[in-house]
Design a protein around this motif. Structure first.
Motif, PDB file in Angstrom:
ATOM      1  N   GLU A  36       0.859  -1.056  -0.078  1.00  0.00           N
ATOM      2  CA  GLU A  36       0.287  -0.067  -0.173  1.00  0.00           C
ATOM      3  C   GLU A  36       0.600   1.182   0.398  1.00  0.00           C
ATOM      4  OE1 GLU A  36      -4.386  -0.866   1.969  1.00  0.00           O
ATOM      5  OE2 GLU A  36      -3.070  -0.661   3.258  1.00  0.00           O
ATOM      6  N   GLU A 100      -1.598   9.942  -7.573  1.00  0.00           N
ATOM      7  CA  GLU A 100      -2.361   8.573  -7.640  1.00  0.00           C
ATOM      8  C   GLU A 100      -3.583   8.876  -6.734  1.00  0.00           C
ATOM      9  OE1 GLU A 100      -3.670   6.813 -10.556  1.00  0.00           O
ATOM     10  OE2 GLU A 100      -2.374   7.409 -11.972  1.00  0.00           O
ATOM     11  N   PRO A 101      -4.987   8.251  -6.872  1.00  0.00           N
ATOM     12  CA  PRO A 101      -5.148   8.820  -5.354  1.00  0.00           C
ATOM     13  C   PRO A 101      -4.534   6.920  -4.108  1.00  0.00           C
ATOM     14  CG  PRO A 101      -6.849   8.463  -6.890  1.00  0.00           C
ATOM     15  CD  PRO A 101      -5.039   7.973  -7.602  1.00  0.00           C
ATOM     16  N   ASP A 103      -3.760   4.578  -0.613  1.00  0.00           N
ATOM     17  CA  ASP A 103      -4.662   3.582   0.278  1.00  0.00           C
ATOM     18  C   ASP A 103      -4.690   4.489   1.086  1.00  0.00           C
ATOM     19  OD1 ASP A 103      -4.487   1.235  -1.785  1.00  0.00           O
ATOM     20  OD2 ASP A 103      -2.347   1.882  -1.605  1.00  0.00           O
ATOM     21  N   ARG A 127      -8.731  12.569  -2.661  1.00  0.00           N
ATOM     22  CA  ARG A 127      -7.435  11.809  -3.011  1.00  0.00           C
ATOM     23  C   ARG A 127      -6.883  10.808  -2.380  1.00  0.00           C
ATOM     24  NH1 ARG A 127      -7.161  17.342  -3.536  1.00  0.00           N
ATOM     25  NH2 ARG A 127      -5.688  18.313  -4.771  1.00  0.00           N
ATOM     26  N   ARG A 129      -8.394   6.348  -2.730  1.00  0.00           N
ATOM     27  CA  ARG A 129      -8.724   5.228  -3.152  1.00  0.00           C
ATOM     28  C   ARG A 129     -10.466   5.419  -2.251  1.00  0.00           C
ATOM     29  NH1 ARG A 129      -9.271   1.189  -0.460  1.00  0.00           N
ATOM     30  NH2 ARG A 129      -7.779   0.526   1.114  1.00  0.00           N
ATOM     31  N   PRO A 130     -11.643   4.440  -3.126  1.00  0.00           N
ATOM     32  CA  PRO A 130     -12.919   4.299  -2.224  1.00  0.00           C
ATOM     33  C   PRO A 130     -12.558   2.651  -0.980  1.00  0.00           C
ATOM     34  CG  PRO A 130     -13.109   4.512  -4.359  1.00  0.00           C
ATOM     35  CD  PRO A 130     -11.618   4.330  -4.548  1.00  0.00           C
ATOM     36  N   GLY A 132      -9.747   3.702   0.990  1.00  0.00           N
ATOM     37  CA  GLY A 132      -8.385   4.338   2.134  1.00  0.00           C
ATOM     38  C   GLY A 132      -9.404   5.205   3.239  1.00  0.00           C
TER      39      GLY A 132
END
Length: 242
Positions: A36, A100-101, A103, A127, A129-130, A132
């Protein structure tokens, strides 16, 4: 000012009231998994980020801050601790820096950069991720502020601790863990903030800017001891993005 500001945070491990024990508790609350990526927005010299990556040897870390001295100090620590292959630190405006988004995102004491706590929560959600995780460090009032506290922190910016949690929930998060800076952590942080400058003054009593440095320390100490001590708190919220 010559070398005084460069040494101004030299005695601090973190640029926030945080003990070693609580730092590792917060890292544990992130449940960081192998592979991650952690991004620290407003990382300073990135001590918490480095410890998080050390805790999970297969994790990657990125940090961004606009303070050149802090990033220089952090990069030296990255090299000294053998983390150059897994951690990068960037000198940039956190609000304009794109990646990138993540974790896991960290934002501690950086809400001013985004314009407030709500804006920070919204920016971090975009910023991440879903699913995260966000570690947010932000202020709240433990006791009603006096005039000196309002002068330092503003009157409308912060609410009670429960208000901070409610705001995070309203912005699309669920609370996983809550911790607050203790009185001892605050006193240690403020004492060391002042002591680094006091020690510089002892070593440079005749420096042409000594009077300015002394005035800065005196004003800061008065604001702390005669203003926000025991009134202003710092909360560390571990939040899940939903």
């Amino acid at each position: 000012m010559t070398d005084a500001p460069l040494n101004g945070h030299a005695l601090l491990d973190f640029n926030t009231p945080l003990s070693d024990a609580k730092a590792y508790d917060l890292i544990g609350s992130l449940h960081l998994r192998p592979g991650e990526r952690v991004v620290d927005y407003g990382c300073g010299w990135a001590e918490l980020l480095l410890r998080a990556v050390e805790h999970e040897p297969n994790a990657l870390g990125s940090g961004v801050d606009s303070d050149d001295y802090a990033i220089t100090r952090g990069r030296a620590n990255v090299q000294a601790r053998g983390l150059a292959s897994r951690v990068t630190l960037e000198l940039a405006d956190v609000t304009a820096w794109e990646t990138e988004p993540a974790d896991v995102a960290i934002s501690i004491g950086a809400s001013h950069a985004w314009g407030g706590t709500r804006q920070t929560l919204e920016a971090m959600r975009a910023r991440l991720r879903p699913g995260g995780t966000l570690l947010l460090g932000d202020g709240f009032w433990e006791q009603p502020p006096d005039d000196r506290s309002v002068e330092i922190f503003g009157e409308e910016e912060f609410g009670a601790l429960a208000d901070l949690v409610d705001l995070a929930m309203a912005c699309g998060y669920r609370l996983l863990n809550l911790a607050t800076a203790s009185r001892d952590e605050w006193d240690s942080f403020e004492s060391r903030w002042c002591a680094s400058r006091e020690r510089w003054l002892l070593d440079h009593p005749d420096h042409p800017e000594a009077a300015d440095v002394r005035a800065i320390v005196d004003d800061h100490r008065d604001g702390w001891l005669k203003g926000y001590r025991a009134r202003f708190g710092l909360a560390y919220l571990t939040l899940a993005r939903v």
